[in-house]
Enzyme design. Structure first.
Site, PDB file in Angstrom:
ATOM      1  N   GLU A 176       0.792  -1.333  -0.049  1.00 15.46           N
ATOM      2  CA  GLU A 176       0.156   0.023   0.005  1.00 15.46           C
ATOM      3  C   GLU A 176       0.950   1.398  -0.081  1.00 15.46           C
ATOM      4  O   GLU A 176       0.562   2.093   0.742  1.00 15.46           O
ATOM      5  CB  GLU A 176      -1.004   0.099   1.207  1.00 15.46           C
ATOM      6  CG  GLU A 176      -1.970  -1.168   1.099  1.00 15.46           C
ATOM      7  CD  GLU A 176      -3.112  -0.903   2.285  1.00 15.46           C
ATOM      8  OE1 GLU A 176      -2.612  -0.442   3.386  1.00 15.46           O
ATOM      9  OE2 GLU A 176      -4.098  -1.559   2.169  1.00 15.46           O
ATOM     10  N   GLU A 190      -6.735  -7.782  -0.432  1.00 17.55           N
ATOM     11  CA  GLU A 190      -7.175  -7.817   0.929  1.00 17.55           C
ATOM     12  C   GLU A 190      -8.500  -7.598   0.899  1.00 17.55           C
ATOM     13  O   GLU A 190      -9.106  -6.463   0.840  1.00 17.55           O
ATOM     14  CB  GLU A 190      -6.501  -6.647   1.617  1.00 17.55           C
ATOM     15  CG  GLU A 190      -5.074  -7.257   1.893  1.00 17.55           C
ATOM     16  CD  GLU A 190      -4.417  -5.923   2.845  1.00 17.55           C
ATOM     17  OE1 GLU A 190      -5.238  -5.164   3.463  1.00 17.55           O
ATOM     18  OE2 GLU A 190      -3.111  -5.966   3.228  1.00 17.55           O
TER      19      GLU A 190
END
Ligand SMILES: *[C@@H]1O[C@H](CO)[C@@H](O)[C@H](O)[C@H]1NC(C)=O
Ligand SMILES: *[C@@H]1O[C@H](CO)[C@@H](O)[C@H](O)[C@H]1NC(C)=O
Ligand SMILES: *[C@@H]1O[C@H](CO)[C@@H](O)[C@H](O)[C@H]1NC(C)=O
Ligand SMILES: *[C@@H]1O[C@H](CO)[C@@H](O)[C@H](O)[C@H]1NC(C)=O
Ligand SMILES: *[C@@H]1O[C@H](CO)[C@@H](O)[C@H](O)[C@H]1NC(C)=O
Ligand SMILES: *[C@@H]1O[C@H](CO)[C@@H](O)[C@H](O)[C@H]1NC(C)=O
Length: 649
Positions: free
Chosen positions: A180, A260
């Site tokens: 991320e 995710e």
């Protein structure tokens, strides 16, 4: 037809010996992955080996396999394997290669996320705290000192990984670079390019490297670069098409991937326990699979932040010991209705393995264990401080003391007569993270990062001030991951800066596991008075595993009725932090593997605030079910903790 499968095996074997059979690629025309040339879609689940005792790895992986998953996704936390520079650990609970081999043996592919930064609600997002030896290091950037450390670590790790790549006959199909990165302020493309080259140089040109970012075009801007396949992450309940549109913005073609998909969510001390309804998870999972997308369920099993491994968010909010996550398998690996709801959805798309699902492991309530007071931290300070104290005009941080985790005792004296309550404060909010303050052995209050910056003290000039500072876990996400611990700025008494510190780096884990605290009787001869707050102290008790009951020892949970906050060890194994006075977690998971049938099991507790031992039963309790969702207590009000009667005689 046995003859048929024998032929297949031989063909595969022959194929492999020519090195041509095992391939895993991205198909940009048909928008899918290809495994050995065949269209392939993964349905994966996250599992963190670092949050599960090794003896349970196989059980958890089997349960994942039986849910219909064909892959797992896992992080590698750098700080778990290199706790001090050049000191590597890959054995026991850290035996990464064994874990990868187990996954493969069970029939699960692996999506590997080796960092170097992993977030993951793990101390400092997996980065080793010793990186902060360079005070102004810019983590997750092209900072040369950071890069040098990353290069060295990856030079050790990636060659270990290489034989486990799918192309080389192993289970790893894809490898994530960073994590991320688009949510981080630095937006340093040179850093991502450097990592890409580094990964390629050790792992080869063939392996699919990818990135993961939040499902918004804004995150993908700094998170994705050419050469790394961009994927997104998002939870249930939203608009799946819109979320994948964000991925399509970065990757107009290729497989859709949610790296995710949140089955639950994380917790913080003092905040309500997170839960996500199974029906919501199942519904969105169905929508994702209907789009032919690949998905990883984060978490499939959360596990436990044993010891000091939890991370924190900012403004400072540490995560509790349990990382249950409301996942389909509980912290203890138990099957839940969510597990079966997910399995039903997967069944509509993929063939589910037949055979029995490993059952939930039984739990045993060993009952109440009587505790007795051992020493206070101040009494035991010589035992706990192996290297002896350091003298310093101003406070030093944990890193300056070469200590990563746990507790440090800062000692000085009152610089003036405080006959009326005088504020002892941290004007720059530099208590990281919680400080237990006592004057001449009497507890006077608690300072807490981002919450309480002053306590009043009284006493004569020269009185001994002991401040035990607890590192409650480093920030793992965002801008403030350079999270120094200890007293990171000066304390003041009234208007004076306090100086002349004697600082004790404490090796509490070593002392506990060597039984040093047990052998010494309490030195203070005081008759205890009921108090709202006492100086941090150790307590000990032991229990036997009952005989005549089959299959013991079994897993259990420990809880702390009327205790306040602290750390607990069983047989020297650091189970983590308890904090029932704040919640929501009330019980800590105790795996059977740390219990003994051959000797009494020793429970050691370090209670920071006040044990129930004067006013009520001085016991901890072993129960057979977890409580992670108690009503949380609002933040303590300072006045409740402040002893008004601390004028010294
Ligand atoms: C979901 O998002 C897509 C693409 O942005 C849009 O076309 C669609 O109307 C949205 N669906 C709902 C139910 O809001
Ligand atoms: C503190 O008070 C004591 C007794 O009242 C006095 O003797 C001493 O000089 C004072 N010390 C300081 C530093 O003011
Ligand atoms: C300290 O004591 C003073 C005077 O009694 C009081 O006004 C102040 O609120 C107290 N401060 C704290 C942090 O308790
Ligand atoms: C404490 O104050 C002194 C004097 O102002 C300063 O030199 C020092 O850097 C400060 N220390 C910390 C840890 O802030
Ligand atoms: C508990 O401590 C006692 C006394 O030190 C020791 O004899 C015993 O072996 C310990 N139990 C375990 C399981 O280590
Ligand atoms: C906690 O969870 C249990 C089990 O799901 C539930 O029965 C109970 O009502 C919950 N308690 C609170 C306070 O939410």
């Amino acid at each position: 037809m046995p003859g048929f499968s024998v032929t297949i095996v031989i063909l595969l074997f022959v194929g492999n010996s020519f090195g041509a059979n095992y391939s895993f690629t991205v198909d940009y025309v048909k928008d899918c992955f290809r495994k050995d040339g065949q269209e392939f879609r993964y349905i994966s689940g996250s599992i963190h080996y670092n949050r599960i005792p090794r003896v349970y790895w196989k059980d958890r992986l089997l349960k994942m396999y039986m849910a219909g998953l064909n892959a797992i996704q896992m992080y590698i936390p750098w700080n778990y394997h290199e706790q001090s520079p050049d000191q590597y650990s890959f054995s026991g609970d850290r035996d990464l290669e064994y874990f990868l081999q187990l996954a493969q043996d069970i029939g699960l592919l692996v999506i590997l996320r080796p960092g170097p930064y992993i977030c993951g609600e793990w101390d400092m997002g997996g980065l080793p705290a010793w990186l902060l030896n360079k005070r102004d290091i810019v983590l997750r950037s092209s900072d040369p000192d950071y890069i040098a450390a990353v290069d060295k670590w990856m030079g050790k790790l990636l060659p270990m990984i290489k034989p486990f790549l799918y192309q080389n006959g192993g289970p790893i199909i894809t490898v994530q670079v960073e994590n991320e990165y688009g949510s981080y302020f630095a937006c340093d493309y040179n850093y991502l390019r450097h990592l890409t080259k580094l990964f390629r140089s050790y792992l080869g040109e063939e392996v699919v490297l990818f990135t993961t970012d939040g499902a918004q075009v804004g995150y993908l801007k700094c998170g994705s670069i050419q050469g790394l396949y961009a994927t997104v992450d998002f939870g249930p309940g939203g608009n799946v098409t819109a979320a994948f549109d964000a991925q399509r913005h970065a990757e107009p073609h290729g497989p859709l991937v949610n790296s995710e998909f949140y089955t639950g969510w994380l917790d913080h001390w003092g905040k309500r326990h997170s839960v996500v309804a199974s029906a919501t998870v199942a519904k969105t999972l169905n929508e994702i699979l209907a789009l032919r997308a690949n998905v990883n369920l984060y978490m499939f099993i959360g596990g436990t932040n044993f010891g000091y491994w939890n991370g924190a968010n900012s403004p400072y909010g540490p995560q509790p010991t349990s990382y249950d996550y409301d996942a389909p398998l509980t912290e203890a690996g138990d099957l839940t209705p969510k597990y079966f709801a997910i399995r039903e959805v997967i069944k509509m798309y993929h063939k589910i393995p037949e055979g029995p699902i490993p059952p939930t492991t039984p739990k045993y309530a060993y009952g109440a264990v009587k505790m007795r007071k051992l020493q206070t931290v101040t009494d035991a300070v010589e035992t706990l401080s192996y290297s002896g104290p350091v003298k310093s005009m101003y406070p030093l941080t944990f890193i300056e003391l070469k200590q990563a985790f746990g507790f440090v005792l800062y000692r000085t004296t009152l610089s003036m007569n405080c006959s009326t309550p005088t504020p002892l404060s941290s004007p720059l909010n530099g208590v990281h993270d919680r400080a237990y303050v006592s004057v001449d052995g009497v507890a006077v209050g608690i300072l807490e990062r981002d919450k309480v910056i002053a306590v009043n003290v009284t006493g004569m000039a020269g009185s001994q001030v002991d401040i035990l500072v607890e590192n409650m876990g480093r920030i793992n996400y965002g801008k403030y991951i350079n999270d120094f611990k200890g007293l990171v700025s000066n304390l003041t008494l009234g208007k004076d800066v306090l100086t002349g510190w004697t600082i004790y780096s404490l090796s509490i884990d070593e002392a506990v596991s060597q039984g040093l605290l047990w052998e010494t009787e309490p030195t203070s001869m005081d008759t205890p008075q009921p108090a709202t707050l006492s100086p941090p102290a150790f307590y000990g008790g032991s229990f036997l595993i009952p005989s005549g009951i089959p299959d013991l020892p079994q897993d259990t949970y420990i809880q702390f009725p009327a205790w306040r906050k602290g750390q607990v060890w069983i047989n020297g194994y650091n189970l983590g932090r308890y904090w029932p006075s704040r919640g929501p977690q009330m019980t800590l998971f105790v795996p059977a593997s740390i219990l003994s049938t051959a000797a009494p099991n020793n429970v050691t507790v370090l209670e920071m605030e006040e044990a129930p031992c004067i006013t009520g039963p001085c016991t901890v309790e072993f129960t057979n079910s977890p409580i992670l969702n108690a009503t949380v207590q609002g933040d303590h009000k300072q006045m409740e903790l402040f002893r008004k009667d601390n004028f010294l005689p």
